[in-house]
Design a protein around this motif. Structure first.
Motif, PDB file in Angstrom:
ATOM      1  N   SER B 342      13.474 -58.193  -8.470  1.00  0.00           N
ATOM      2  CA  SER B 342      14.837 -58.481  -8.018  1.00  0.00           C
ATOM      3  C   SER B 342      14.829 -59.477  -6.862  1.00  0.00           C
ATOM      4  O   SER B 342      15.757 -60.275  -6.731  1.00  0.00           O
ATOM      5  N   LEU B 343      13.788 -59.437  -6.041  1.00  0.00           N
ATOM      6  CA  LEU B 343      13.727 -60.403  -4.934  1.00  0.00           C
ATOM      7  C   LEU B 343      13.543 -61.818  -5.474  1.00  0.00           C
ATOM      8  O   LEU B 343      14.145 -62.773  -4.997  1.00  0.00           O
ATOM      9  N   GLY B 349      18.136 -67.173  -8.235  1.00  0.00           N
ATOM     10  CA  GLY B 349      19.557 -67.190  -8.536  1.00  0.00           C
ATOM     11  C   GLY B 349      20.348 -68.061  -7.572  1.00  0.00           C
ATOM     12  O   GLY B 349      21.486 -68.427  -7.855  1.00  0.00           O
ATOM     13  N   MET B 350      19.750 -68.347  -6.415  1.00  0.00           N
ATOM     14  CA  MET B 350      20.431 -69.226  -5.476  1.00  0.00           C
ATOM     15  C   MET B 350      19.880 -70.636  -5.516  1.00  0.00           C
ATOM     16  O   MET B 350      20.255 -71.464  -4.694  1.00  0.00           O
ATOM     17  N   GLU B 356       9.393 -72.357  -2.776  1.00  0.00           N
ATOM     18  CA  GLU B 356      10.254 -71.794  -1.724  1.00  0.00           C
ATOM     19  C   GLU B 356      10.337 -70.285  -1.862  1.00  0.00           C
ATOM     20  O   GLU B 356      10.291 -69.554  -0.880  1.00  0.00           O
TER      21      GLU B 356
ATOM     22  N   MET C 131      24.277 -66.523  -8.167  1.00  0.00           N
ATOM     23  CA  MET C 131      24.296 -65.232  -8.873  1.00  0.00           C
ATOM     24  C   MET C 131      24.094 -64.059  -7.919  1.00  0.00           C
ATOM     25  O   MET C 131      23.290 -64.126  -7.000  1.00  0.00           O
ATOM     26  N   PHE C 133      23.296 -59.849  -8.017  1.00  0.00           N
ATOM     27  CA  PHE C 133      22.663 -58.966  -8.999  1.00  0.00           C
ATOM     28  C   PHE C 133      23.142 -57.530  -8.892  1.00  0.00           C
ATOM     29  O   PHE C 133      23.813 -57.134  -7.935  1.00  0.00           O
ATOM     30  N   LYS C 135      21.373 -54.687  -8.540  1.00  0.00           N
ATOM     31  CA  LYS C 135      20.841 -53.923  -7.416  1.00  0.00           C
ATOM     32  C   LYS C 135      20.842 -54.846  -6.209  1.00  0.00           C
ATOM     33  O   LYS C 135      20.394 -55.974  -6.309  1.00  0.00           O
ATOM     34  N   ASN C 137      19.642 -56.930  -3.436  1.00  0.00           N
ATOM     35  CA  ASN C 137      18.263 -57.372  -3.240  1.00  0.00           C
ATOM     36  C   ASN C 137      18.121 -58.283  -2.028  1.00  0.00           C
ATOM     37  O   ASN C 137      17.690 -59.408  -2.140  1.00  0.00           O
ATOM     38  N   PRO C 138      18.502 -57.777  -0.845  1.00  0.00           N
ATOM     39  CA  PRO C 138      18.311 -58.618   0.337  1.00  0.00           C
ATOM     40  C   PRO C 138      16.833 -58.932   0.528  1.00  0.00           C
ATOM     41  O   PRO C 138      15.975 -58.118   0.181  1.00  0.00           O
ATOM     42  N   PHE C 139      16.543 -60.120   1.039  1.00  0.00           N
ATOM     43  CA  PHE C 139      15.159 -60.493   1.282  1.00  0.00           C
ATOM     44  C   PHE C 139      14.636 -59.707   2.490  1.00  0.00           C
ATOM     45  O   PHE C 139      15.411 -59.289   3.342  1.00  0.00           O
ATOM     46  N   PRO C 140      13.349 -59.534   2.549  1.00  0.00           N
ATOM     47  CA  PRO C 140      12.775 -58.809   3.699  1.00  0.00           C
ATOM     48  C   PRO C 140      12.816 -59.680   4.951  1.00  0.00           C
ATOM     49  O   PRO C 140      11.783 -60.047   5.497  1.00  0.00           O
ATOM     50  N   LYS C 141      13.998 -60.047   5.356  1.00  0.00           N
ATOM     51  CA  LYS C 141      14.195 -60.883   6.536  1.00  0.00           C
ATOM     52  C   LYS C 141      15.355 -60.297   7.320  1.00  0.00           C
ATOM     53  O   LYS C 141      15.978 -59.322   6.884  1.00  0.00           O
ATOM     54  N   PHE C 149      19.296 -68.411   4.350  1.00  0.00           N
ATOM     55  CA  PHE C 149      18.268 -68.817   3.378  1.00  0.00           C
ATOM     56  C   PHE C 149      18.719 -69.989   2.507  1.00  0.00           C
ATOM     57  O   PHE C 149      18.064 -71.022   2.430  1.00  0.00           O
ATOM     58  N   GLY C 150      19.901 -69.818   1.878  1.00  0.00           N
ATOM     59  CA  GLY C 150      20.383 -70.852   0.954  1.00  0.00           C
ATOM     60  C   GLY C 150      20.624 -72.189   1.641  1.00  0.00           C
ATOM     61  O   GLY C 150      20.059 -73.210   1.232  1.00  0.00           O
ATOM     62  N   ILE C 153      17.205 -73.811   2.520  1.00  0.00           N
ATOM     63  CA  ILE C 153      16.371 -74.408   1.469  1.00  0.00           C
ATOM     64  C   ILE C 153      17.063 -75.607   0.837  1.00  0.00           C
ATOM     65  O   ILE C 153      16.419 -76.564   0.446  1.00  0.00           O
ATOM     66  N   LEU C 189      17.254 -55.113   5.040  1.00  0.00           N
ATOM     67  CA  LEU C 189      16.998 -53.894   4.280  1.00  0.00           C
ATOM     68  C   LEU C 189      17.463 -52.650   5.032  1.00  0.00           C
ATOM     69  O   LEU C 189      17.518 -51.571   4.458  1.00  0.00           O
ATOM     70  N   ARG C 203      25.238 -64.149   1.148  1.00  0.00           N
ATOM     71  CA  ARG C 203      24.120 -65.053   0.942  1.00  0.00           C
ATOM     72  C   ARG C 203      24.473 -66.069  -0.147  1.00  0.00           C
ATOM     73  O   ARG C 203      24.135 -67.245  -0.044  1.00  0.00           O
ATOM     74  N   SER C 204      25.158 -65.588  -1.186  1.00  0.00           N
ATOM     75  CA  SER C 204      25.520 -66.480  -2.286  1.00  0.00           C
ATOM     76  C   SER C 204      26.580 -67.485  -1.868  1.00  0.00           C
ATOM     77  O   SER C 204      26.504 -68.662  -2.223  1.00  0.00           O
TER      78      SER C 204
END
Lengths: 439, 461, 294
Positions: B342-343, B349-350, B356, C131, C133, C135, C137-141, C149-150, C153, C189, C203-204
């Motif tokens: 999922s990660l 998905g972004m 990256e 997108m 999801f 579940k 799913n935040p990043f471990p940050k 993040f978006g 990058i 998290l 985030r999206s």
């Protein structure tokens, strides 16, 4: 991807600006992506090329050891040297000076050699073991005495190395292991067709020796086999029993947690520490014989046990609980359910783990050094109490020997060792494939 | 020794007989109706068989392990007082001589009457012991077997009895692992304590000079020998560092590549091949390091005008690094695969690219596990023996120059213990002190690493 | 990849045997394709899909689907599990690319341009079609880094101040700002499930996409969190086109303007949400929304 036909709705300008920025950054990001992928490929490639270089270096150094230069001698088996009293007694025949025959024969072939030093150099062309070869032939057939025996005997390792091109023919004579006069004799023998490279039987049939051309891996191999027999016969039952207890019956408490941590840690303890344990406990405390495969096997048992237990537990874990429940449901005791239903299903996995553990034990050297399996032992061991070495230790010993001929023998021994390892791992993989079951 | 197998066979035969009779007895007491029995008849047989064999085998084991030292003690106690006062070292020699006499080997010096007598006594005691052993074990087997046999009755829970014994055996087997650790700790600890009586701990831990051989030659045990282990620690660290500089980037990048980029086919080929590197015995690496890599580095160094020792730390470290690559890569690979899909989806998905995603999402997510893997690899490198024994030097140089020869803890353990050992000289004992250090350091690293990895797995389970 | 595998399994669960609307004909390739009932097309679409088919290896998971997603609308996709709605959703930003056995045919136009076109790069595509999801799913940050993040990058910002502004605006839009503004450096998290999902939405939207795809975004959330996310979706509709896959018909009714009903890889019916729920035109739709199966 900008689309001129799409109408610019209000509030979208920011999106379009963003999109332009994304597009602007794409080239750099693609480059970074390619770079990163390249690093990965380089890393994998480096790893694989190390493997290739290692294998190539071993094989290219070692393959020549399977051939050995032999000299054809036509030795008159003089009765006055072998059996002057014509008793034909075994003891007499056995203790006769066959080496003198060889020397005599060499002198006859090169009558021009006179000086003491020159003669010595001449004798040195042929292995010290030549006399024993002749003795074996005579003992097998005493009727040969009095006839002339045509026999191929091993050439000295220096001659062997010269013919294999590992020793230079040129350069200052004083620096060369083969002197000019010896070169001439060798060339003459060669011209007469008396020198030939043949399959190196001694390498497989002999124990260790101070003479490279007589040294073989049989002793070390037998030592390894005895050691592994001890290891296997102890570590498999112990490992399976421990795995069964810990996975199936042990209550989950701090005590079993401790055992678990302990086993995982033991799996990562340096092997040399197990050697120290063996030295202090088995040899100094229990006074078991030094250098014996028995002690080697005991030490390696303790060393491989964690591997086997961990693999065994994984195998048991992969048996679905429904099997246990089914057995318990029809009135089997937990022990019966485990013994008749779970264990047979887990056994292939346990065997795989055991083979991998054995492969580990086969390659292990350091702990064996600690318990004295590192001595020079020429005899082939006959049992688990005899002093012996093991194949990896033999490799270590030969690698330390200065003679050039040991380099190729070390490499060849490594090839044998690796072949055994490959065999064991292949069996493990096949076993896993054969019994792999998806529940 | 030769009688032991006979005795064991005898006991096994007895045990099989016990099985037969136990089973038969069970039929008898049930009057032919198996339903009346609590357990199947075979269990009654097993019950008797186990009781007939197990206690006797235990007695046999204990007896054999005690026999030697007991007899020796008894013999020593009958030796003349003058001999007994010789002190432990000399007495040991005498005992050795006596044993040699018993076996019939050549003895140093001519045996005097007292020794001959002692040898005779030794032999006598040995034969008595052997006879007694036969008697006692067989008696134990018979008595225990009979007791078990007489307990057979329809209501006797033979199966539970058998299962309880089996359970004890299983528990005993899993205790072997604990005993091994205890054995390691005790064996290195005792000798280390003896060593630290001769050499102060502070000198060992902080001393800058290591030359155990000098102490031997001067025959001044411990007092003048230099046992400062810092150069060994430094050498070990230097080689470990070089190994890690090789192994960590290559191992990690391979793991990322194989887990995130490689097609299934590439992965199926490359991963096992890399793992072959881990399966190659270390003695092979040692040979490779000493005969191929070290000369290569020395020659390339001399081309560059560098002075490289023939047993440079660089060669040993380099080869050790190669050995550890698969260790890092396959442990990291496990860890990376444990990062939930999922990660990855979230990042993809972004619009994140693969690299990256790997660098900014997967790597941070897997970091604890990777740290654990690297710690395990460090522990492995520190404890690695054969490569450094064959390719690193013996001289204890305190240097950070990878082109010079350094020595390591494991090299010194091997050097000190291979060959003649005297268990009262600090030289030999020092090996155990080094072993203790090695064990402690790797223990801390392992436990830490295993803990980190476990916590990490729990996080994503 | 695991997500893909589980989708594969879902997509072919052949458990609902229903009467075909169109008689089966062995002559055509897509012999069991059903005609779609309802208003497939809208004026001025953001996304226009025409004859989309998805295959997983041999399996035909999505059959000849055509539909539009309008600007500023929420399109809900409903249907029994395994009907292919998630698979279809993942086609729209080419998430199925990561599944090697997956093959997509047909045309999907984003603002008139085919996203499966040869010269199209998925990275900028996904920056436009983002997108969320099932579940969280935040990043471990940290929370901040998750939202940043978006923009980072994709290089959307030139300064820290600009980034701060985007992070705050996104969190505000996601109705999360007040809850987390004092602990932006805490790990993402550490938030509750509902907060995590809103963080993922934040985030999206931090990359200002044109379309947001949501794959059952509330299935792992409690009712209160669900209500918050639904309210958020309704607010977001002003600026984004949203496609949401949901199991809950109530949710579809609450948040969407139009609804599409999927069944075994077919798009059975599509139309105004109110119409579809009140008087479904297709028998299968009626069966589903009246709870006869699903």
């Amino acid at each position: 991807m900008t689309n001129p036909t799409s109408p610019a709705a209000p509030g979208q300008s920011r999106g379009e600006r963003n999109f332009a920025r994304v597009q602007a950054g794409m080239k750099k990001r693609r480059a970074a992506e390619t770079r990163f992928r390249l690093y990965g490929m380089i890393a994998v490639g480096l790893g694989l090329s190390f493997l290739l270089v290692l294998m190539f270096s071993i094989v290219s150094k070692g393959y020549s050891a399977f051939l050995q230069t032999y000299v054809r001698l036509d030795v008159p088996l003089l009765e006055e040297v072998i059996d002057p009293e014509q008793t034909r007694q075994l003891d007499t025949l056995r203790s006769a000076d066959y080496g003198a025959l060889v020397k005599q024969n060499l002198r006859d072939m090169f009558p021009e050699v006179t000086g003491r030093r020159d003669k010595f150099a001449l004798y040195n062309l042929v292995s010290n073991g030549a006399g024993f070869d002749i003795r074996d032939r005579v003992l097998a057939n005493p009727d040969l005495i009095g006839t002339t025996l045509s026999i191929w005997v091993a050439a000295d390792d220096d001659v062997d190395m010269l013919l294999k091109g590992h020793i230079e023919r040129t350069g200052p004579e004083a620096d060369r292991r083969i002197k000019d006069n010896q070169l001439a004799w060798i060339d003459k023998l060669n011209a007469e067709g008396r020198l030939e490279k043949r399959f190196n039987v001694a390498f497989f049939s002999n124990g260790d020796s101070r003479d490279p051309e007589l040294s073989g891996i049989r002793g070390a191999l037998m030592g390894t086999i005895f050691t592994l027999i001890v290891t296997l016969s102890l570590s498999f039952p112990l490992g399976v029993a421990a795995a069964v207890y810990l996975e199936e019956f042990a209550p989950k408490n701090r005590w079993t947690d401790l055992i678990e941590v302990n086993i995982n840690n033991l799996a990562a303890v340096p092997s040399i520490v197990f050697g120290l344990l063996g030295l202090a406990v088995f040899i100094n405390f229990f006074e078991l014989p030094r250098s014996a495969p028995l002690v080697g096997g005991l030490v390696l048992t303790l060393m491989t046990l964690p591997t086997i237990i961990i693999a065994g537990r994984a195998a048991l874990k992969s048996v679905p609980p429904s099997i246990r429940e089914a057995a318990l449901g029809i009135g089997a005791s937990p022990m019966q359910a485990m013994l008749y239903h779970v264990l047979p299903l887990a056994l292939p996995g346990m065997l795989t783990g055991t083979i991998i553990g054995m492969a580990q034990a086969l390659g292990e050297t350091a702990p064996l050094l600690m318990i004295g399996m590192v001595a020079f032992i020429a005899d082939v061991p006959q049992g688990i109490f005899d002093p012996s070495t093991a194949l990896p230790v033999q490799i270590y010993l030969w690698a330390d020997s200065p003679e050039r001929a040991y380099v190729e023998r070390t490499s060849a021994a490594i090839m044998i060792l690796l072949a055994f390892l490959a065999l064991m791992n292949t069996v493990a993989v096949l076993l896993r494939k054969r019994f792999e079951q998806r529940w | 020794m030769t009688q032991t197998p006979i005795l064991v066979l005898l006991l096994l035969a007895l045990s099989s007989a016990a099985f037969y009779f136990g089973r038969k007895r069970a039929f008898q007491v049930a009057g032919g109706q198996i339903r009346k029995l609590h357990s199947l008849p075979g269990y009654y047989g097993l019950y008797v068989a186990i009781w007939a064999a197990l206690p006797a085998l235990l007695v046999l084991g204990v007896w054999l392990s005690m026999e030697g030292s007991l007899i020796t003690q008894m013999v020593v106690s009958t030796l003349p007082a003058s001999v007994q006062d010789l002190g432990p070292d000399k007495l040991n020699l005498v005992v050795n001589d006596i044993r040699n006499l018993v076996v019939g080997n050549i003895v140093s010096g001519t045996p005097d009457a007292a020794m001959q007598a002692a040898a005779d006594r030794y032999r006598e005691l040995q034969s008595i012991s052997k006879l007694a052993l036969f008697g006692v074990t067989l008696a134990v087997a018979a008595i225990a077997g009979w007791l078990a046999f007489s307990r057979i009755a329809p209501h006797h829970r033979a199966r539970n009895g058998v299962e309880r014994i089996v359970m004890y055996v299983l528990i005993a087997c899993s205790l072997v692992a604990i005993l091994t650790t205890v054995g390691i700790v005790l064996s290195v600890l005792f000798e280390s304590i003896r060593f630290f009586r001769a050499v102060p701990v502070s000198e060992f831990l902080f001393g800058l000079d290591w030359s155990p051989q000098i102490a031997m030659r001067a025959d001044q045990a411990g007092s003048s020998g230099a046992f400062g282990a810092v150069p060994l620690f430094a050498g070990t660290l230097l080689i470990t560092l070089i190994a890690m500089i090789i192994a960590v980037p290559i191992g990690l990048m391979s793991a990322f590549y194989l887990a995130e980029y490689a097609s299934r086919r590439v992965r199926a080929i490359a991963k096992p091949l890399l793992e072959v590197l881990a399966g190659i015995p270390t003695v092979v690496y040692g040979f490779f390091a000493a005969l191929t890599v070290a000369p290569f580095i020395r020659d390339s160094g001399s081309i560059l005008g560098l002075d490289v020792a023939s047993e440079s730390a660089l060669a040993a470290g380099l080869v050790m690094g190669v050995m550890i690559i698969p260790f890092v890569s396959s442990l990291s690979d496990d860890v990376i695969n444990a990062v939930p899909q999922s990660l990855r989806d979230g990042a993809y998905g972004m619009g994140a690219t693969r690299s990256e995603t790997v660098r900014q999402v997967i790597f941070p997510a897997a970091l604890p596990g990777i740290v654990g893997a690297i710690l395990l690899a460090v522990s492995r490198a520190i404890g690695e023996t054969m490569i450094v024994v064959m390719a690193a030097g013996l001289a204890a140089n305190l240097t950070a120059n990878p082109l010079e020869a350094v020595t390591t803890v494991t090299v010194q353990i091997v050097t000190l213990l291979v060959g003649d050992q005297e268990f009262d000289s600090p030289k030999t004992l020092a090996a155990f002190a080094l072993g203790l250090m090695l064990f402690l350091v790797t223990l801390v690293l392992n436990v830490l690493a295993l803990h980190i990895v476990r916590k990490y797995r729990e996080q994503y389970d | 990849m695991t997500q893909g595998k589980s989708m594969t399994v879902n997509a072919f669960e052949d458990t609902h045997e229903t009467k075909p609307v169109k008689p089966q004909s062995t002559a055509t390739v897509h012999r069991d394709v059903r005609e779609t009932v309802g208003e497939v097309r809208v004026e001025d679409p953001r996304i226009r899909c025409t004859d989309v088919n998805v295959y997983y290896g041999e399996k035909h998971a999505i059959k000849n689907i055509s539909l539009d997603v309008g600007k500023g609308e929420v399109l809900a996709m409903i249907g029994p599990s395994g009907c292919g709605k998630s698979t279809f959703l993942r086609c729209i930003n080419r998430m199925n690319d990561t599944v090697s056995s997956c093959r997509v045919t047909g045309e999907i136009l984003l603002d008139g341009e085919d996203i499966n076109g040869r010269h199209i790069d998925v990275v900028p595509l996904r920056a436009r079609v983002s997108m969320v999801f099932q579940k969280p799913n935040p990043f471990p940050k940290s929370i901040y880094e998750n939202v940043a993040f978006g923009p980072k990058i994709h290089g959307l910002v030139q300064s820290k101040a600009e980034l701060d502004e985007i992070v705050e605006a996104s969190l505000r839009k996601a109705n999360l700002w007040d809850e987390v503004k004092d602990r932006l450096d805490d790990p993402g998290l550490g938030l509750s499930g509902g907060q995590q999902q809103r963080l993922c939405i934040a985030r999206s939207i931090a990359i200002e996409p044109e379309v947001i795809l949501m794959d059952e975004p509330c299935s792992a959330l409690d009712p209160i969190s669900t209500a918050k996310v639904e309210q958020l979706i309704d607010e977001l509709r002003q600026n984004y086109s949203i496609c949401i896959v949901t199991h809950s018909m109530q949710q579809a009714a609450r948040v969407s303007q139009r609804t599409a009903y999927f069944h075994l890889g077919d798009l059975i019916e599509i139309g105004k949400t109110d119409d579809l729920f009140i008087k479904p035109r297709h028998q299968l739709t009626e069966d589903y929304i009246t709870g006869r199966f699903g």
